[in-house]
Design a protein around this motif. Sequence first.
Motif, PDB file in Angstrom:
ATOM      1  N   LYS A  19       0.813  -1.218   0.000  1.00  0.00           N
ATOM      2  CA  LYS A  19       0.000   0.000   0.000  1.00  0.00           C
ATOM      3  C   LYS A  19       0.845   1.266   0.000  1.00  0.00           C
ATOM      4  CE  LYS A  19      -4.235  -1.601   2.041  1.00  0.00           C
ATOM      5  NZ  LYS A  19      -5.306  -1.280   2.958  1.00  0.00           N
ATOM      6  N   LEU A  20       2.124   1.162   0.319  1.00  0.00           N
ATOM      7  CA  LEU A  20       2.964   2.343   0.435  1.00  0.00           C
ATOM      8  C   LEU A  20       3.104   3.066  -0.899  1.00  0.00           C
ATOM      9  CD1 LEU A  20       5.832   0.906   2.659  1.00  0.00           C
ATOM     10  CD2 LEU A  20       4.013   2.474   3.379  1.00  0.00           C
ATOM     11  N   ASP A  21       2.973   4.371  -0.852  1.00  0.00           N
ATOM     12  CA  ASP A  21       3.241   5.221  -2.005  1.00  0.00           C
ATOM     13  C   ASP A  21       4.697   5.685  -1.869  1.00  0.00           C
ATOM     14  OD1 ASP A  21       3.511   7.206  -3.914  1.00  0.00           O
ATOM     15  OD2 ASP A  21       1.599   8.176  -3.437  1.00  0.00           O
ATOM     16  N   VAL A  22       5.588   4.857  -2.367  1.00  0.00           N
ATOM     17  CA  VAL A  22       7.016   5.080  -2.167  1.00  0.00           C
ATOM     18  C   VAL A  22       7.458   6.418  -2.766  1.00  0.00           C
ATOM     19  CG1 VAL A  22       9.336   4.175  -2.620  1.00  0.00           C
ATOM     20  CG2 VAL A  22       7.483   2.611  -2.011  1.00  0.00           C
ATOM     21  N   LEU A  23       6.877   6.807  -3.874  1.00  0.00           N
ATOM     22  CA  LEU A  23       7.253   8.091  -4.487  1.00  0.00           C
ATOM     23  C   LEU A  23       6.852   9.267  -3.606  1.00  0.00           C
ATOM     24  CD1 LEU A  23       6.513   7.448  -8.270  1.00  0.00           C
ATOM     25  CD2 LEU A  23       8.710   7.378  -7.080  1.00  0.00           C
ATOM     26  N   SER A  24       5.693   9.183  -2.961  1.00  0.00           N
ATOM     27  CA  SER A  24       5.288  10.283  -2.071  1.00  0.00           C
ATOM     28  C   SER A  24       6.139  10.292  -0.805  1.00  0.00           C
ATOM     29  CB  SER A  24       3.790  10.206  -1.764  1.00  0.00           C
ATOM     30  OG  SER A  24       3.503   9.755  -0.500  1.00  0.00           O
ATOM     31  N   ILE A  25       6.488   9.118  -0.283  1.00  0.00           N
ATOM     32  CA  ILE A  25       7.383   9.040   0.882  1.00  0.00           C
ATOM     33  C   ILE A  25       8.733   9.647   0.504  1.00  0.00           C
ATOM     34  CG2 ILE A  25       8.616   7.487   2.445  1.00  0.00           C
ATOM     35  CD1 ILE A  25       6.213   5.521   2.073  1.00  0.00           C
ATOM     36  N   HIS A  26       9.230   9.278  -0.664  1.00  0.00           N
ATOM     37  CA  HIS A  26      10.513   9.797  -1.122  1.00  0.00           C
ATOM     38  C   HIS A  26      10.466  11.312  -1.274  1.00  0.00           C
ATOM     39  CE1 HIS A  26      13.558  10.812  -4.228  1.00  0.00           C
ATOM     40  NE2 HIS A  26      14.313  10.143  -3.372  1.00  0.00           N
ATOM     41  N   LYS A  27       9.412  11.813  -1.873  1.00  0.00           N
ATOM     42  CA  LYS A  27       9.279  13.267  -2.068  1.00  0.00           C
ATOM     43  C   LYS A  27       9.375  13.997  -0.731  1.00  0.00           C
ATOM     44  CE  LYS A  27       6.120  16.757  -3.868  1.00  0.00           C
ATOM     45  NZ  LYS A  27       4.798  16.988  -4.469  1.00  0.00           N
ATOM     46  N   PHE A  28       8.673  13.480   0.281  1.00  0.00           N
ATOM     47  CA  PHE A  28       8.705  14.135   1.583  1.00  0.00           C
ATOM     48  C   PHE A  28      10.080  14.007   2.231  1.00  0.00           C
ATOM     49  CE2 PHE A  28       8.311  14.606   6.103  1.00  0.00           C
ATOM     50  CZ  PHE A  28       7.515  15.734   6.214  1.00  0.00           C
ATOM     51  N   LEU A  29      10.584  12.796   2.347  1.00  0.00           N
ATOM     52  CA  LEU A  29      11.853  12.586   3.051  1.00  0.00           C
ATOM     53  C   LEU A  29      13.018  13.296   2.361  1.00  0.00           C
ATOM     54  CD1 LEU A  29      11.602   8.825   4.090  1.00  0.00           C
ATOM     55  CD2 LEU A  29      11.260  10.852   5.534  1.00  0.00           C
ATOM     56  N   ALA A  30      13.087  13.203   1.037  1.00  0.00           N
ATOM     57  CA  ALA A  30      14.223  13.767   0.303  1.00  0.00           C
ATOM     58  C   ALA A  30      14.206  15.290   0.256  1.00  0.00           C
ATOM     59  CB  ALA A  30      14.248  13.214  -1.119  1.00  0.00           C
ATOM     60  N   ASN A  31      13.008  15.884   0.351  1.00  0.00           N
ATOM     61  CA  ASN A  31      12.902  17.325   0.145  1.00  0.00           C
ATOM     62  C   ASN A  31      12.468  18.133   1.362  1.00  0.00           C
ATOM     63  OD1 ASN A  31      13.485  17.226  -2.737  1.00  0.00           O
ATOM     64  ND2 ASN A  31      11.538  16.155  -2.873  1.00  0.00           N
ATOM     65  N   GLN A  32      11.880  17.478   2.368  1.00  0.00           N
ATOM     66  CA  GLN A  32      11.318  18.237   3.479  1.00  0.00           C
ATOM     67  C   GLN A  32      11.850  17.838   4.845  1.00  0.00           C
ATOM     68  OE1 GLN A  32       7.048  18.957   3.243  1.00  0.00           O
ATOM     69  NE2 GLN A  32       7.089  18.359   1.102  1.00  0.00           N
ATOM     70  N   THR A  33      12.914  17.033   4.865  1.00  0.00           N
ATOM     71  CA  THR A  33      13.505  16.652   6.148  1.00  0.00           C
ATOM     72  C   THR A  33      14.993  16.955   6.148  1.00  0.00           C
ATOM     73  OG1 THR A  33      14.115  14.387   5.518  1.00  0.00           O
ATOM     74  CG2 THR A  33      11.869  14.710   6.360  1.00  0.00           C
ATOM     75  N   ASP A  34      15.518  17.148   7.339  1.00  0.00           N
ATOM     76  CA  ASP A  34      16.966  17.297   7.483  1.00  0.00           C
ATOM     77  C   ASP A  34      17.646  15.934   7.509  1.00  0.00           C
ATOM     78  OD1 ASP A  34      16.862  20.081   7.635  1.00  0.00           O
ATOM     79  OD2 ASP A  34      16.543  20.053   9.803  1.00  0.00           O
TER      80      ASP A  34
END
Length: 151
Positions: A19-34
């Motif tokens: 069920k994971l939306d890996v692309l959306s997880i990646h977008k958040f982690l890669a661009n919005q986290t330190d």
Amino acid sequence: MKVRETHRNDYTISTDKNKLDVLSIHKFLANQTDWANGIPLNTLKTSIENSLNFGIYHENKQIGFARIISDYSTIAYLGDVYILNEYRGKGLSKWLMNEIMEHPNLQGLRRWILLTDTAEWLYKKFGFTEIPKPEFYMEKHNPNVYSAIKN
């Protein structure tokens, strides 16, 4: 490991990797986290494949995530926890943490590890404390590792 799902109104928490939306997880982690800034997609995919994952969804849209690295008998590391900004303040992070801490394969562990500089108030509600003897803690940390990896 058996997939677990819980529902609350239009929200679902699931451990189903499919069920994971890996692309959306990646977008958040890669661009919005330190902590995961710039993480390559393949690195994230490998981390998901080798973890117990908790996706949180609103009407089937991925709105949050957390993952556990564990041997399921002595230790667990909690990482990559997030709820999208527009869904914060609804008690979802507390619900997500409850689901993680109550997971049957994560009971009786001697140690939980978490590295964070945000939401300490949340994790303290679940028994996390500052390291009592930081002089015993050691790490090997490469904060620039993702910049050296090609996607």
